[in-house]
Design a protein around this motif. Structure first.
Motif, PDB file in Angstrom:
ATOM      1  N   MET A   1       0.842  -1.183   0.000  1.00 49.74           N
ATOM      2  CA  MET A   1       0.000   0.000   0.000  1.00 49.74           C
ATOM      3  C   MET A   1       0.887   1.247   0.000  1.00 49.74           C
ATOM      4  SD  MET A   1      -2.864   0.853   2.767  1.00 49.74           S
ATOM      5  CE  MET A   1      -4.010   2.119   2.544  1.00 49.74           C
ATOM      6  N   LYS A   2       0.600   2.146  -0.895  1.00 47.35           N
ATOM      7  CA  LYS A   2       1.383   3.368  -1.023  1.00 47.35           C
ATOM      8  C   LYS A   2       0.822   4.466  -0.125  1.00 47.35           C
ATOM      9  CE  LYS A   2       3.896   4.839  -5.006  1.00 47.35           C
ATOM     10  NZ  LYS A   2       3.875   5.276  -6.363  1.00 47.35           N
ATOM     11  N   ARG A   3       1.718   5.184   0.539  1.00 46.33           N
ATOM     12  CA  ARG A   3       1.285   6.310   1.379  1.00 46.33           C
ATOM     13  C   ARG A   3       1.036   7.532   0.528  1.00 46.33           C
ATOM     14  NH1 ARG A   3       4.602   6.710   6.968  1.00 46.33           N
ATOM     15  NH2 ARG A   3       4.494   4.531   7.535  1.00 46.33           N
ATOM     16  N   LYS A   4       0.047   8.285   0.937  1.00 44.93           N
ATOM     17  CA  LYS A   4      -0.262   9.534   0.255  1.00 44.93           C
ATOM     18  C   LYS A   4       0.567  10.647   0.894  1.00 44.93           C
ATOM     19  CE  LYS A   4      -4.124  12.405  -1.141  1.00 44.93           C
ATOM     20  NZ  LYS A   4      -5.557  12.630  -1.040  1.00 44.93           N
ATOM     21  N   VAL A   5       1.284  11.387   0.090  1.00 44.41           N
ATOM     22  CA  VAL A   5       2.121  12.474   0.587  1.00 44.41           C
ATOM     23  C   VAL A   5       1.320  13.763   0.525  1.00 44.41           C
ATOM     24  CG1 VAL A   5       4.256  13.766   0.265  1.00 44.41           C
ATOM     25  CG2 VAL A   5       4.211  11.313  -0.212  1.00 44.41           C
ATOM     26  N   LEU A   6       1.145  14.369   1.691  1.00 43.53           N
ATOM     27  CA  LEU A   6       0.398  15.624   1.767  1.00 43.53           C
ATOM     28  C   LEU A   6       1.356  16.799   1.725  1.00 43.53           C
ATOM     29  CD1 LEU A   6      -2.106  14.662   4.600  1.00 43.53           C
ATOM     30  CD2 LEU A   6      -2.539  14.702   2.152  1.00 43.53           C
ATOM     31  N   PRO A   7       0.930  17.919   1.160  1.00 40.22           N
ATOM     32  CA  PRO A   7       1.805  19.097   1.138  1.00 40.22           C
ATOM     33  C   PRO A   7       2.025  19.632   2.548  1.00 40.22           C
ATOM     34  CG  PRO A   7      -0.374  19.651   0.295  1.00 40.22           C
ATOM     35  CD  PRO A   7      -0.352  18.166   0.529  1.00 40.22           C
ATOM     36  N   VAL A   8       3.204  20.152   2.791  1.00 41.39           N
ATOM     37  CA  VAL A   8       3.543  20.701   4.100  1.00 41.39           C
ATOM     38  C   VAL A   8       3.043  22.142   4.157  1.00 41.39           C
ATOM     39  CG1 VAL A   8       5.425  21.305   5.670  1.00 41.39           C
ATOM     40  CG2 VAL A   8       5.563  19.228   4.284  1.00 41.39           C
ATOM     41  N   LYS A   9       2.281  22.432   5.192  1.00 44.61           N
ATOM     42  CA  LYS A   9       1.758  23.788   5.377  1.00 44.61           C
ATOM     43  C   LYS A   9       2.811  24.627   6.089  1.00 44.61           C
ATOM     44  CE  LYS A   9      -2.046  26.259   7.513  1.00 44.61           C
ATOM     45  NZ  LYS A   9      -3.190  26.159   8.428  1.00 44.61           N
ATOM     46  N   GLU A  10       3.065  25.806   5.568  1.00 43.48           N
ATOM     47  CA  GLU A  10       4.045  26.689   6.197  1.00 43.48           C
ATOM     48  C   GLU A  10       3.460  27.246   7.491  1.00 43.48           C
ATOM     49  OE1 GLU A  10       6.424  30.757   5.152  1.00 43.48           O
ATOM     50  OE2 GLU A  10       6.019  29.351   3.535  1.00 43.48           O
ATOM     51  N   LEU A  11       4.234  27.144   8.567  1.00 45.21           N
ATOM     52  CA  LEU A  11       3.781  27.617   9.864  1.00 45.21           C
ATOM     53  C   LEU A  11       4.047  29.106  10.030  1.00 45.21           C
ATOM     54  CD1 LEU A  11       5.129  24.731  12.105  1.00 45.21           C
ATOM     55  CD2 LEU A  11       2.800  25.061  11.292  1.00 45.21           C
ATOM     56  N   GLU A  12       3.169  29.739  10.754  1.00 45.11           N
ATOM     57  CA  GLU A  12       3.373  31.154  11.068  1.00 45.11           C
ATOM     58  C   GLU A  12       4.481  31.255  12.109  1.00 45.11           C
ATOM     59  OE1 GLU A  12       0.939  34.727  13.189  1.00 45.11           O
ATOM     60  OE2 GLU A  12      -0.186  33.350  11.946  1.00 45.11           O
ATOM     61  N   LYS A  13       5.364  32.189  11.915  1.00 46.25           N
ATOM     62  CA  LYS A  13       6.498  32.346  12.824  1.00 46.25           C
ATOM     63  C   LYS A  13       6.008  32.933  14.149  1.00 46.25           C
ATOM     64  CE  LYS A  13      11.287  33.449  12.471  1.00 46.25           C
ATOM     65  NZ  LYS A  13      12.332  33.925  11.632  1.00 46.25           N
ATOM     66  N   VAL A  14       6.334  32.251  15.244  1.00 50.70           N
ATOM     67  CA  VAL A  14       5.906  32.668  16.570  1.00 50.70           C
ATOM     68  C   VAL A  14       7.089  33.179  17.384  1.00 50.70           C
ATOM     69  CG1 VAL A  14       4.843  31.878  18.711  1.00 50.70           C
ATOM     70  CG2 VAL A  14       4.008  31.033  16.531  1.00 50.70           C
ATOM     71  N   TRP A  15       8.255  32.561  17.220  1.00 49.68           N
ATOM     72  CA  TRP A  15       9.453  32.920  17.960  1.00 49.68           C
ATOM     73  C   TRP A  15      10.488  33.481  16.996  1.00 49.68           C
ATOM     74  CZ3 TRP A  15       9.445  32.643  23.188  1.00 49.68           C
ATOM     75  CH2 TRP A  15       8.447  31.890  23.773  1.00 49.68           C
ATOM     76  N   ILE A  16      11.154  34.549  17.413  1.00 51.32           N
ATOM     77  CA  ILE A  16      12.208  35.135  16.592  1.00 51.32           C
ATOM     78  C   ILE A  16      13.499  35.193  17.407  1.00 51.32           C
ATOM     79  CG2 ILE A  16      10.652  36.448  15.115  1.00 51.32           C
ATOM     80  CD1 ILE A  16      11.306  38.947  16.737  1.00 51.32           C
ATOM     81  N   THR A  17      14.614  35.182  16.728  1.00 51.30           N
ATOM     82  CA  THR A  17      15.912  35.229  17.406  1.00 51.30           C
ATOM     83  C   THR A  17      16.163  36.642  17.935  1.00 51.30           C
ATOM     84  OG1 THR A  17      17.106  35.823  15.410  1.00 51.30           O
ATOM     85  CG2 THR A  17      16.859  33.461  15.880  1.00 51.30           C
TER      86      THR A  17
END
Length: 71
Positions: A1-17
């Motif tokens: 059985m082949k896995r379905k690859v879902l697109p990666v959602k870009e996360l909103e930046k919460v922490w900054i350096t």
């Protein structure tokens, strides 16, 4: 059985350096340290690197905002 690859959602930046916070605030490293010491902004220190909570920086702006006069 082949896995379905879902697109990666870009996360909103919460922490900054620290460097990003300095650039955002146009401030020195010492001023940023004072903000941390006075609990003006939230931060985390991981492996000697400071990360600053972006939401707490925006809240600081709101706390210090001077309302404009109505014309």
């Amino acid at each position: 059985m082949k896995r379905k690859v879902l697109p990666v959602k870009e996360l909103e930046k919460v922490w900054i350096t620290g460097a990003e916070a300095q650039k955002l605030l146009s401030c020195s490293r010492d001023f940023l340290e004072r903000l941390r010491e006075n609990a003006e902004i939230s931060f985390a220190k991981i492996g000697g690197i400071y990360y600053h909570d972006l939401a707490s920086i925006y809240l600081m702006f709101e706390r210090h905002r001077v309302p404009c006069k109505k014309v």
